[in-house]
Design a protein around this motif. Structure first.
Motif, PDB file in Angstrom:
ATOM      1  N   PRO A 148      24.504   5.813  10.536  1.00 53.26           N
ATOM      2  CA  PRO A 148      23.283   5.040  10.793  1.00 53.26           C
ATOM      3  C   PRO A 148      22.968   4.933  12.279  1.00 53.26           C
ATOM      4  O   PRO A 148      23.872   4.823  13.111  1.00 53.26           O
ATOM      5  N   VAL A 149      21.673   4.971  12.596  1.00 51.43           N
ATOM      6  CA  VAL A 149      21.228   4.672  13.957  1.00 51.43           C
ATOM      7  C   VAL A 149      21.076   3.158  14.066  1.00 51.43           C
ATOM      8  O   VAL A 149      21.181   2.430  13.069  1.00 51.43           O
ATOM      9  N   ALA A 150      20.833   2.677  15.268  1.00 54.59           N
ATOM     10  CA  ALA A 150      20.725   1.229  15.489  1.00 54.59           C
ATOM     11  C   ALA A 150      19.653   0.622  14.599  1.00 54.59           C
ATOM     12  O   ALA A 150      18.529   1.139  14.521  1.00 54.59           O
ATOM     13  N   ASN A 151      20.004  -0.437  13.884  1.00 50.90           N
ATOM     14  CA  ASN A 151      19.115  -1.219  13.004  1.00 50.90           C
ATOM     15  C   ASN A 151      18.750  -0.510  11.697  1.00 50.90           C
ATOM     16  O   ASN A 151      17.978  -1.059  10.914  1.00 50.90           O
ATOM     17  N   GLU A 152      19.284   0.667  11.452  1.00 52.86           N
ATOM     18  CA  GLU A 152      18.944   1.368  10.206  1.00 52.86           C
ATOM     19  C   GLU A 152      19.491   0.610   8.999  1.00 52.86           C
ATOM     20  O   GLU A 152      20.676   0.275   8.934  1.00 52.86           O
ATOM     21  N   GLY A 153      18.613   0.321   8.042  1.00 50.72           N
ATOM     22  CA  GLY A 153      19.005  -0.357   6.823  1.00 50.72           C
ATOM     23  C   GLY A 153      19.195  -1.853   6.963  1.00 50.72           C
ATOM     24  O   GLY A 153      19.498  -2.533   5.980  1.00 50.72           O
ATOM     25  N   VAL A 154      19.019  -2.387   8.165  1.00 53.83           N
ATOM     26  CA  VAL A 154      19.198  -3.820   8.410  1.00 53.83           C
ATOM     27  C   VAL A 154      17.839  -4.503   8.294  1.00 53.83           C
ATOM     28  O   VAL A 154      16.919  -4.208   9.056  1.00 53.83           O
ATOM     29  N   TRP A 155      17.711  -5.409   7.340  1.00 52.45           N
ATOM     30  CA  TRP A 155      16.443  -6.104   7.154  1.00 52.45           C
ATOM     31  C   TRP A 155      16.167  -7.029   8.335  1.00 52.45           C
ATOM     32  O   TRP A 155      17.002  -7.849   8.697  1.00 52.45           O
ATOM     33  N   GLN A 156      14.972  -6.890   8.911  1.00 53.52           N
ATOM     34  CA  GLN A 156      14.566  -7.717  10.037  1.00 53.52           C
ATOM     35  C   GLN A 156      13.385  -8.592   9.617  1.00 53.52           C
ATOM     36  O   GLN A 156      12.458  -8.110   8.962  1.00 53.52           O
ATOM     37  N   PRO A 157      13.379  -9.878   9.971  1.00 55.26           N
ATOM     38  CA  PRO A 157      12.240 -10.728   9.615  1.00 55.26           C
ATOM     39  C   PRO A 157      10.972 -10.259  10.313  1.00 55.26           C
ATOM     40  O   PRO A 157      10.998  -9.855  11.476  1.00 55.26           O
ATOM     41  N   VAL A 158       9.860 -10.310   9.602  1.00 56.55           N
ATOM     42  CA  VAL A 158       8.578  -9.912  10.167  1.00 56.55           C
ATOM     43  C   VAL A 158       7.497 -10.784   9.545  1.00 56.55           C
ATOM     44  O   VAL A 158       7.620 -11.210   8.393  1.00 56.55           O
ATOM     45  N   GLY A 159       6.448 -11.057  10.301  1.00 56.50           N
ATOM     46  CA  GLY A 159       5.384 -11.893   9.777  1.00 56.50           C
ATOM     47  C   GLY A 159       5.684 -13.365   9.957  1.00 56.50           C
ATOM     48  O   GLY A 159       6.747 -13.761  10.446  1.00 56.50           O
ATOM     49  N   PRO A 160       4.764 -14.216   9.524  1.00 58.05           N
ATOM     50  CA  PRO A 160       4.892 -15.660   9.782  1.00 58.05           C
ATOM     51  C   PRO A 160       5.883 -16.337   8.847  1.00 58.05           C
ATOM     52  O   PRO A 160       6.270 -15.794   7.809  1.00 58.05           O
ATOM     53  N   LEU A 161       6.279 -17.535   9.225  1.00 56.90           N
ATOM     54  CA  LEU A 161       7.009 -18.419   8.331  1.00 56.90           C
ATOM     55  C   LEU A 161       5.998 -19.219   7.511  1.00 56.90           C
ATOM     56  O   LEU A 161       4.919 -19.551   7.991  1.00 56.90           O
ATOM     57  N   VAL A 162       6.361 -19.510   6.282  1.00 56.81           N
ATOM     58  CA  VAL A 162       5.574 -20.417   5.440  1.00 56.81           C
ATOM     59  C   VAL A 162       6.516 -21.518   4.980  1.00 56.81           C
ATOM     60  O   VAL A 162       7.526 -21.248   4.328  1.00 56.81           O
ATOM     61  N   GLY A 163       6.212 -22.759   5.339  1.00 55.59           N
ATOM     62  CA  GLY A 163       7.107 -23.859   4.996  1.00 55.59           C
ATOM     63  C   GLY A 163       8.491 -23.680   5.556  1.00 55.59           C
ATOM     64  O   GLY A 163       9.482 -24.117   4.961  1.00 55.59           O
TER      65      GLY A 163
END
Length: 362
Positions: free
Chosen positions: A79-94
């Motif tokens: 794997p390259v850096a961050n491959e397959g690692v879920w990263q938060p994106v978009g706004p928070l709700v509550g």
């Protein structure tokens, strides 16, 4: 917003010349295959989540799904850096995270390609189908773009399926059936409460007063055998794991598309549902129907369907406003920077139907 070449291709399909176009496109793809081996030419950028910084503490008050587990890279691939690692994106709700994204190699052969995945929590967002100006045809009260008064809550959008003449299924929205729905067809279904699911029509989902839209496209590429239909539209967890649909490799009777055939490596897209009810979108280059299904399986889907294919039609964009409470300032960002259409697709009239993702108002 179609280019001259896109208009020409659509004209050919409208005038019974689709077979010739398919032959030309398949020839071109077979003679311009995606590169085998090598490393990606770009890094995976970590997106900035909308509302909070890395050191902030936010109280989570909204019901939400558990965060997804990381996606495995293909066997034998470093794997390259961050491959397959879920990263938060978009706004928070509550206080809870609406979406996560990651990128992975499609297989152990096309190792220079990075395909994109997005995990969406329907408890925190509303998913809504929009018609295009050309597909699925007919007249609709809803415009073929995200209207200005909805843009401040718009956080993402993605493409629908094939042209209806090729989708082997139907289209229903807001009480109107544009094309008859086919029992057994792979279906993306949205409900009045803003939730959505993916499944086999007639088994995993049926028509009820709660259904707002049904977009069908071919047959499922991942299936878990289903369960009783869920008329309320509230995703329910299931213990049955997803599996590749038998016959996917052979594509008997063109079940999974005749445009390029299922074995040609091309830009393809798909949408699926996980055991917890999360919606997952995946797309990118270097994908056959089989490797697309494997991509969605690695992302945790228990059921998934292929959407559109070809560089022109596959799109996933994130959206954010650059000025406070100014809908005219909303701008798009591509999930995959090398994808063809612009980042602001769906902010102007589009020829094809699509799905908008909106932050819920709590």
């Amino acid at each position: 917003n179609l280019s001259f070449a896109e208009r020409g291709a659509e004209w050919m399909r409208d005038n019974h010349l689709g077979g010739i176009l398919n032959t030309v496109e398949s020839w071109w793809l077979r003679n311009n295959k995606p590169k085998e081996g090598g490393e990606p030419e770009r890094a995976i950028e970590v997106p900035v989540s909308g509302d909070v910084g890395p050191t902030s503490t936010v109280k989570v008050v909204a019901p939400h799904l558990p965060a997804p587990t990381n996606v495995q890279v293909p066997e034998g691939v470093t794997p390259v850096a961050n491959e397959g690692v879920w990263q938060p994106v978009g706004p928070l709700v509550g206080g809870a995270q609406t979406m996560y994204t990651t990128q992975v190699r499609p297989d152990s052969v096309h190792t220079s390609i990075l395909d994109g995945l997005v995990w969406i929590d329907p408890k925190l967002v509303s998913l809504e189908v929009f018609p295009g100006s050309e597909e699925p045809g007919g007249k609709w009260a809803k415009p073929p773009q995200v209207p200005m008064d909805r843009r401040l809550s718009l956080i993402a959008a993605f493409n629908g399926g094939f042209r209806m003449d090729d989708a082997k299924g139907g289209f229903y929205m807001d009480g109107v059936t544009q094309r008859p729905l086919r029992d057994g067809a792979a279906s993306f279904v949205t409900y009045k409460n803003g939730s959505a699911t993916v499944g086999q029509w007639g088994r995993d989902a049926v028509m009820t007063p709660e259904v707002t839209a049904v977009r069908q496209n071919l047959d499922l590429i991942i299936d878990n055998g289903g369960g009783p239909p869920n008329p309320g539209g509230v995703p329910a967890a299931t213990a049955a794991p997803g599996a590749l649909v038998p016959g996917l490799v052979d594509n008997v009777d063109g079940k999974w598309g005749a445009t390029f055939g299922n074995k040609v490596y091309a830009w393809r897209s798909a949408v699926g549902v996980t055991a917890t009810g999360a919606i997952v979108y995946g797309y990118g280059d270097g994908l056959s129907s089989l490797s697309l299904a494997n991509l969605m399986l690695r992302a945790g889907c228990v059921r998934a369907m292929q959407l559109d294919i070809n560089t022109v039609w596959t799109t996933f964009n994130f959206y954010n406003s650059t000025r406070f409470l100014d809908p005219t300032s909303v701008q798009g960002t591509k999930l995959l920077p090398e994808s063809f259409k612009g980042a602001n697709r769906y902010l102007s009239p589009d020829a094809r139907d699509f799905v908008g993702v909106f932050a819920r108002a709590l």
